[in-house]
Each structure stands twice: as structure tokens, then as C-alpha cells.
Motif scaffolding. Structure first.
Motif, PDB file in Angstrom:
ATOM      1  N   PHE A  22       0.821  -1.209   0.000  1.00 40.25           N
ATOM      2  CA  PHE A  22       0.000   0.000   0.000  1.00 40.25           C
ATOM      3  C   PHE A  22       0.858   1.263   0.000  1.00 40.25           C
ATOM      4  CE2 PHE A  22      -2.627  -3.346   1.918  1.00 40.25           C
ATOM      5  CZ  PHE A  22      -3.639  -3.369   0.975  1.00 40.25           C
ATOM      6  N   ILE A  23       2.023   1.194   0.610  1.00 39.69           N
ATOM      7  CA  ILE A  23       2.968   2.308   0.494  1.00 39.69           C
ATOM      8  C   ILE A  23       3.432   2.426  -0.944  1.00 39.69           C
ATOM      9  CG2 ILE A  23       5.295   3.080   1.108  1.00 39.69           C
ATOM     10  CD1 ILE A  23       4.799   2.036   3.935  1.00 39.69           C
ATOM     11  N   LEU A  24       3.781   1.292  -1.552  1.00 36.00           N
ATOM     12  CA  LEU A  24       4.235   1.303  -2.942  1.00 36.00           C
ATOM     13  C   LEU A  24       3.122   1.760  -3.876  1.00 36.00           C
ATOM     14  CD1 LEU A  24       6.686   0.731  -4.654  1.00 36.00           C
ATOM     15  CD2 LEU A  24       5.988  -1.647  -4.832  1.00 36.00           C
ATOM     16  N   LYS A  25       1.916   1.353  -3.596  1.00 33.84           N
ATOM     17  CA  LYS A  25       0.746   1.779  -4.380  1.00 33.84           C
ATOM     18  C   LYS A  25       0.602   3.294  -4.348  1.00 33.84           C
ATOM     19  CE  LYS A  25      -4.306   1.784  -3.733  1.00 33.84           C
ATOM     20  NZ  LYS A  25      -5.415   1.178  -2.953  1.00 33.84           N
ATOM     21  N   LEU A  26       0.648   3.874  -3.154  1.00 39.31           N
ATOM     22  CA  LEU A  26       0.409   5.309  -3.004  1.00 39.31           C
ATOM     23  C   LEU A  26       1.545   6.125  -3.602  1.00 39.31           C
ATOM     24  CD1 LEU A  26      -1.565   7.369  -1.965  1.00 39.31           C
ATOM     25  CD2 LEU A  26      -0.585   7.131   0.329  1.00 39.31           C
ATOM     26  N   THR A  58       3.548   5.187  -6.005  1.00 40.06           N
ATOM     27  CA  THR A  58       3.442   5.054  -7.462  1.00 40.06           C
ATOM     28  C   THR A  58       2.392   6.007  -8.011  1.00 40.06           C
ATOM     29  OG1 THR A  58       4.125   2.727  -7.362  1.00 40.06           O
ATOM     30  CG2 THR A  58       2.989   3.443  -9.357  1.00 40.06           C
ATOM     31  N   PHE A  59       1.297   6.157  -7.280  1.00 39.83           N
ATOM     32  CA  PHE A  59       0.248   7.103  -7.678  1.00 39.83           C
ATOM     33  C   PHE A  59       0.789   8.525  -7.724  1.00 39.83           C
ATOM     34  CE2 PHE A  59      -2.984  10.114  -6.091  1.00 39.83           C
ATOM     35  CZ  PHE A  59      -3.879  10.082  -7.163  1.00 39.83           C
ATOM     36  N   PHE A  60       1.558   8.919  -6.714  1.00 41.81           N
ATOM     37  CA  PHE A  60       2.136  10.271  -6.701  1.00 41.81           C
ATOM     38  C   PHE A  60       3.016  10.491  -7.925  1.00 41.81           C
ATOM     39  CE2 PHE A  60       1.998  10.248  -1.770  1.00 41.81           C
ATOM     40  CZ  PHE A  60       0.656  10.583  -1.810  1.00 41.81           C
ATOM     41  N   LYS A  61       3.790   9.480  -8.271  1.00 51.72           N
ATOM     42  CA  LYS A  61       4.674   9.603  -9.429  1.00 51.72           C
ATOM     43  C   LYS A  61       3.862   9.650 -10.723  1.00 51.72           C
ATOM     44  CE  LYS A  61       8.624   7.289  -7.239  1.00 51.72           C
ATOM     45  NZ  LYS A  61       9.572   8.406  -7.356  1.00 51.72           N
ATOM     46  N   MET A  62       2.866   8.792 -10.818  1.00 47.21           N
ATOM     47  CA  MET A  62       2.033   8.742 -12.016  1.00 47.21           C
ATOM     48  C   MET A  62       1.301  10.069 -12.239  1.00 47.21           C
ATOM     49  SD  MET A  62      -1.064   6.047 -12.851  1.00 47.21           S
ATOM     50  CE  MET A  62       0.004   4.612 -12.645  1.00 47.21           C
ATOM     51  N   SER A 102      -4.682   4.192   1.803  1.00 45.20           N
ATOM     52  CA  SER A 102      -4.107   4.535   0.503  1.00 45.20           C
ATOM     53  C   SER A 102      -5.169   4.864  -0.540  1.00 45.20           C
ATOM     54  CB  SER A 102      -3.217   3.395   0.005  1.00 45.20           C
ATOM     55  OG  SER A 102      -3.961   2.198  -0.151  1.00 45.20           O
ATOM     56  N   GLN A 103      -6.243   4.075  -0.594  1.00 45.35           N
ATOM     57  CA  GLN A 103      -7.262   4.304  -1.604  1.00 45.35           C
ATOM     58  C   GLN A 103      -8.002   5.608  -1.359  1.00 45.35           C
ATOM     59  OE1 GLN A 103      -7.523   2.443  -4.274  1.00 45.35           O
ATOM     60  NE2 GLN A 103      -9.191   3.656  -5.167  1.00 45.35           N
ATOM     61  N   ASP A 113      -3.602   0.531 -11.899  1.00 40.76           N
ATOM     62  CA  ASP A 113      -2.247   0.018 -12.089  1.00 40.76           C
ATOM     63  C   ASP A 113      -1.414   0.189 -10.831  1.00 40.76           C
ATOM     64  OD1 ASP A 113      -1.958  -0.871 -14.989  1.00 40.76           O
ATOM     65  OD2 ASP A 113      -2.796   1.129 -15.261  1.00 40.76           O
ATOM     66  N   CYS A 114      -1.694   1.231 -10.057  1.00 44.42           N
ATOM     67  CA  CYS A 114      -0.958   1.450  -8.809  1.00 44.42           C
ATOM     68  C   CYS A 114      -1.242   0.327  -7.818  1.00 44.42           C
ATOM     69  CB  CYS A 114      -1.343   2.797  -8.198  1.00 44.42           C
ATOM     70  SG  CYS A 114      -1.050   4.208  -9.277  1.00 44.42           S
ATOM     71  N   SER A 115      -2.505  -0.058  -7.715  1.00 46.12           N
ATOM     72  CA  SER A 115      -2.883  -1.146  -6.801  1.00 46.12           C
ATOM     73  C   SER A 115      -2.291  -2.473  -7.242  1.00 46.12           C
ATOM     74  CB  SER A 115      -4.405  -1.270  -6.722  1.00 46.12           C
ATOM     75  OG  SER A 115      -4.977  -0.174  -6.064  1.00 46.12           O
ATOM     76  N   ILE A 116      -2.449  -2.796  -8.510  1.00 46.58           N
ATOM     77  CA  ILE A 116      -1.987  -4.085  -9.006  1.00 46.58           C
ATOM     78  C   ILE A 116      -0.468  -4.186  -8.910  1.00 46.58           C
ATOM     79  CG2 ILE A 116      -1.859  -5.583 -11.037  1.00 46.58           C
ATOM     80  CD1 ILE A 116      -4.608  -4.404 -11.857  1.00 46.58           C
TER      81      ILE A 116
END
Length: 276
Positions: free
Chosen positions: A58-62, A64-68, A100-101, A220-223
Motif C-alpha cells: 500500500f505504500i508502494l501503491k500510493l 506510485t500514484f504520486f509519481k504517475m 491509501s485508496q 495500475d498502482c494497486s496491481i
């Protein structure tokens, strides 16, 4: 009763020691936090992962979202739990948010992001279903394998988790997965269930670049966050071998996400060389 107490003593001692250590780390790191600029997100984080930027999907998900979404952010590695007792959590212009979501949805609306604007109504519905599957189901399969069946716990040891933390983590997470339900399955059953999750993702992705075409979206961030744990943080395991051997398009997808969105990946992992 005497035997039960005898067995509990090491666990209780470990809990006390680890709690004191986390409190000291939290206080020490809290004093180092610089006040950030307006409109910069403070992402409360824990330590780097061995081969991916975090052991938490969930850290990686969030992140990644910031970067995206190209959202300015600053990592705060303070080991502090958020208002809901979990990590990650964020601060944004004085507002504290957890989950995160929910953080992603709030910032998408607040900043008027167009990250999912290219999706049709039907695709948005599928996206929501995929996000729920990986975050609320596939995640628990990973957790149970990590804490119940992965006897080596190599990634956790590489991240400098000491014996007290491993004892506590094993006890707590086994209890959590049993309550959730996946912890009631044996290894063979869990692998069969996991294979179906991987197959659903693999079949839907097919030969597409991202899950909904040539442009990434929030799902894609979640997956990516969830698959990253199987690919990089369960080396030598049956789930890792299954992913690499039978669902190569998911592995290729993870590397595309890493290469395209994480230019600073090597700076955010403890060991940049990928495990075999």
C-alpha cells in the motif's frame, strides 16, 4: 495455565521491547521532519524494502500514484502509525488522511486529476473490481504466505527486522489472516486460490501495455503494489515461481511500471540487484 503463561512470556517481552523501540524511533525521526512547502504531500512511510521500495504494497501503491500523477511529495520515514493505526498515511496542507485508496481518491478530486479520464463507464467498473480484488483478497494471500509459510523470511531479515519483530509479526499476522479467512487454508489450497487471482489478472492484461491500454490508470498502482511483493519480496517461494513461470506477462508488466514510473527505484531499495 502455567504452560500457557510460560509460552506467552517471550511474546510479551518481545512486544514490550519492540514497542519501546518504535516509540524511540518515532520521537527521534519526528524531530528531524522539516516543514514542507504548501501543496507538497507528506507521505509517512517506514523503512526501505530490500528489492522494492517498501515491504508494504500500500505504500508502494500510493507512492506510485504520486509519481504517475506528478504530485509533489516528501517521504517521512518516521515509523509512526496514522490516525487509523496503519501506514501509509499522509499530510496535505494541514489535513491528515489515512488509507491509501481514500488518499488517492481525495487527491484526485481535490487536484482535479485526469488519471482515469480515458476510461469508459464500463472500464471504471472493472477497474474498481480489480482494485478491490488485489487490495482486499490477493493482499491477504501474500500476507499469509509471508508470515505462515515462508519459513526463511529472507526479505524481512534483509530489511533488518529483528527477532522480537518477527515473533510479534508472525503471531499478529497469523491471527489477522485467520480472522480474515485465508489463514484457514493449507499451502496447497492457498496456491490454487492465488493461481486463480494471477490468471484473472494475466488474462485481462493480455498483451496490453497497462491494464487499460497504453496509458496507466489508478488501478495500475494497486496491481503493481501487490504484485511487487510476490515478484521481489518472496524470492524462492512457490508464489514467486508461479508468477515468473506461468504468468510472464505480469512480470513484464511490473518491470514496465518500475522502469517507466520509478526512475529513482535503485535509490529507494536496500539491494538494487533483483533476486532470482
Amino acid at each position: 495455565m502455567f504452560l500457557d503463561i510460560q509460552h506467552l512470556i517471550p511474546v510479551l517481552v518481545a512486544i514490550v521491547c519492540t514497542s519501546l523501540l518504535l516509540i524511540l524511533k518515532s520521537r527521534r525521526n519526528h524531530n528531524r521532519i522539516q516543514s514542507c512547502s504548501h501543496d507538497v504531500v507528506l507521505l509517512h512511510h517506514c523503512g526501505k524494502g530490500p528489492h522494492a521500495p517498501s515491504l508494504s504494497p500500500f505504500i508502494l501503491k500510493l507512492e506510485t500514484f504520486f509519481k504517475m500523477a506528478e504530485i509533489p511529495y516528501q517521504i517521512v520515514r518516521d515509523y509512526k502509525l496514522g490516525p487509523k493505526g496503519k501506514v501509509p498515511w499522509v499530510e496535505y496542507n494541514g489535513l491528515i488522511m489515512a488509507d491509501s485508496q481514500l488518499c488517492m481518491e481525495y487527491l484526485t478530486e481535490k487536484l482535479r486529476l485526469n488519471i482515469d479520464d480515458h476510461l469508459s463507464t464500463a472500464e471504471r467498473a472493472i477497474s474498481r473490481s480489480l482494485q478491490r480484488m488485489v487490495d482486499e483478497h490477493t493482499y491477504w494471500l501474500m500476507v499469509h504466505w509471508r508470515w505462515a509459510f515462508d519459513k526463511e523470511k529472507l526479505s524481512l531479515r534483509q530489511a533488518n527486522w529483528g527477532s522480537p519483530a518477527l515473533i510479534i509479526g508472525t503471531y499478529v499476522q497469523k491471527k489477522n489472516t485467520y480472522t480474515q479467512g485465508v489463514g484457514r487454508h493449507c499451502e496447497a489450497e492457498l496456491l490454487r486460490i492465488l493461481r486463480k487471482d494471477f490468471k484473472a489478472l494475466s488474462d485481462f492484461l493480455g498483451t496490453k501495455y497497462y491494464f487499460f491500454g497504453d496509458r496507466p490508470s489508478s488501478v495500475d498502482c494497486s496491481i503493481f503494489g501487490q504484485l511487487s511483493q510476490f515478484l521481489w519480496h518472496l524470492p524462492g517461494s512457490e508464489p514467486n515461481a508461479m508468477l515468473r513461470g506461468d504468468f510472464s506477462n505480469l512480470c513484464e508488466y511490473c518491470h514496465r511500471m518500475k522502469d517507466n514510473l520509478w526512475k529513482d527505484w535503485a535509490d529507494n531499495v536496500l539491494f538494487p540487484v533483483e533476486p532470482s
